[in-house]
Write a protein that holds these residues in place. Structure first.
Motif, PDB file in Angstrom:
ATOM      1  N   GLU A 177       0.832  -1.205   0.000  1.00 25.44           N
ATOM      2  CA  GLU A 177       0.000   0.000   0.000  1.00 25.44           C
ATOM      3  C   GLU A 177       0.870   1.261   0.000  1.00 25.44           C
ATOM      4  OE1 GLU A 177      -3.446   2.194   2.705  1.00 25.44           O
ATOM      5  OE2 GLU A 177      -2.759   0.186   3.265  1.00 25.44           O
ATOM      6  N   GLY A 178       1.889   1.280   0.873  1.00 26.87           N
ATOM      7  CA  GLY A 178       2.793   2.425   0.922  1.00 26.87           C
ATOM      8  C   GLY A 178       3.505   2.650  -0.402  1.00 26.87           C
ATOM      9  N   TYR A 179       3.912   1.562  -1.028  1.00 30.04           N
ATOM     10  CA  TYR A 179       4.591   1.640  -2.318  1.00 30.04           C
ATOM     11  C   TYR A 179       3.687   2.281  -3.369  1.00 30.04           C
ATOM     12  CZ  TYR A 179       6.881   0.098  -6.633  1.00 30.04           C
ATOM     13  OH  TYR A 179       7.474   0.058  -7.870  1.00 30.04           O
ATOM     14  N   ARG A 180       2.475   1.781  -3.497  1.00 29.55           N
ATOM     15  CA  ARG A 180       1.565   2.301  -4.523  1.00 29.55           C
ATOM     16  C   ARG A 180       1.170   3.750  -4.260  1.00 29.55           C
ATOM     17  NH1 ARG A 180       2.986   0.175  -8.665  1.00 29.55           N
ATOM     18  NH2 ARG A 180       2.923  -2.065  -8.622  1.00 29.55           N
ATOM     19  N   LYS A 181       0.967   4.082  -2.998  1.00 27.40           N
ATOM     20  CA  LYS A 181       0.540   5.451  -2.662  1.00 27.40           C
ATOM     21  C   LYS A 181       1.690   6.451  -2.737  1.00 27.40           C
ATOM     22  CE  LYS A 181      -3.420   4.438   0.286  1.00 27.40           C
ATOM     23  NZ  LYS A 181      -3.957   4.480   1.655  1.00 27.40           N
ATOM     24  N   GLY A 182       2.907   6.002  -2.414  1.00 35.37           N
ATOM     25  CA  GLY A 182       4.011   6.943  -2.288  1.00 35.37           C
ATOM     26  C   GLY A 182       5.058   6.922  -3.376  1.00 35.37           C
ATOM     27  N   LEU A 183       4.923   6.027  -4.363  1.00 33.40           N
ATOM     28  CA  LEU A 183       5.959   5.883  -5.388  1.00 33.40           C
ATOM     29  C   LEU A 183       6.235   7.179  -6.131  1.00 33.40           C
ATOM     30  CD1 LEU A 183       7.981   4.126  -6.895  1.00 33.40           C
ATOM     31  CD2 LEU A 183       6.120   3.424  -8.423  1.00 33.40           C
ATOM     32  N   ALA A 184       5.201   7.870  -6.558  1.00 34.42           N
ATOM     33  CA  ALA A 184       5.395   9.112  -7.321  1.00 34.42           C
ATOM     34  C   ALA A 184       6.180  10.140  -6.504  1.00 34.42           C
ATOM     35  CB  ALA A 184       4.043   9.683  -7.750  1.00 34.42           C
TER      36      ALA A 184
END
Length: 194
Positions: A177-184
């Motif tokens: 979840e953190g990866y998908r939300k914070g990647l950008a």
């Protein structure tokens, strides 16, 4: 902030402190650095010359086995030069596309030991080689670290022997979840590179 992030922050602080202390050594050994050039007084240069070993003695004292290994020590210079050029071209062409700030090669490849008057010609050549090679590895590692931060900023599940400068920005292993939300956002977090 979790404990890993706290530890990585402490490592960054310690590395900053170390760089400061290394700069403080200048006073002890009577040199200054001006515009990336090392300066010694004439008196210090003269004193250093007294400690220089004659290159003939240096070679003789090294022994036959050291001399026989020299080609193997110097062999990696060709692939190192190729690596240097390809990584330089890679970041020149790709980093602007990704919005990644370029790594300044001169911050990693520091060639200043040749100014030391207590080194003979062979020692200076050896120091030049080691400075170039280790600086190049540091430069390549930083280019790789910034690339990894852009493409795959995920920490490893298993402990790694040494983490690079960008690792603290990476997501925890398994944090989907953190990866998908914070990647950008992480792909743009390079404010601390300058």
């Amino acid at each position: 902030m979790n404990k890993i992030d706290v530890i990585l922050g402490k490592i960054d602080d310690l590395e900053r402190d170390l760089r400061g202390e290394l700069r403080n050594v200048q006073n002890k050994f009577f040199y200054t650095v001006q515009e990336r050039k090392v300066r010694f007084s004439a008196d210090v240069k003269a004193a250093h010359r007294e400690f220089a070993a004659r290159w003939v003695d240096y070679v003789y004292d090294s022994g036959i086995w050291v001399i026989l290994t020299l080609p193997f020590i110097w062999m990696p210079i060709v692939p190192a030069l190729i690596l240097d050029v390809t990584v330089w071209l890679y970041q020149l062409m790709c980093f602007p596309v990704y919005g990644i700030p370029r790594v300044k090669r001169r911050d990693y490849v520091v060639l200043d030991r040749h100014t030391l008057k207590y080194l003979n010609l062979i020692e200076k050549a050896n120091c030049f080689y080691c400075s170039y090679f280790n600086g190049l590895i540091g430069f390549v590692r930083e280019v790789g670290a910034r690339t990894e931060q852009y493409w795959c900023p995920i920490r490893h599940a298993r402990p790694v022997k040494s983490v690079h400068s960008r690792y603290r920005h990476f997501f925890q292993y398994g944090d989907a979840e953190g990866y998908r939300k914070g990647l950008a956002e992480v792909r743009e977090t390079f404010h601390d590179t300058e």
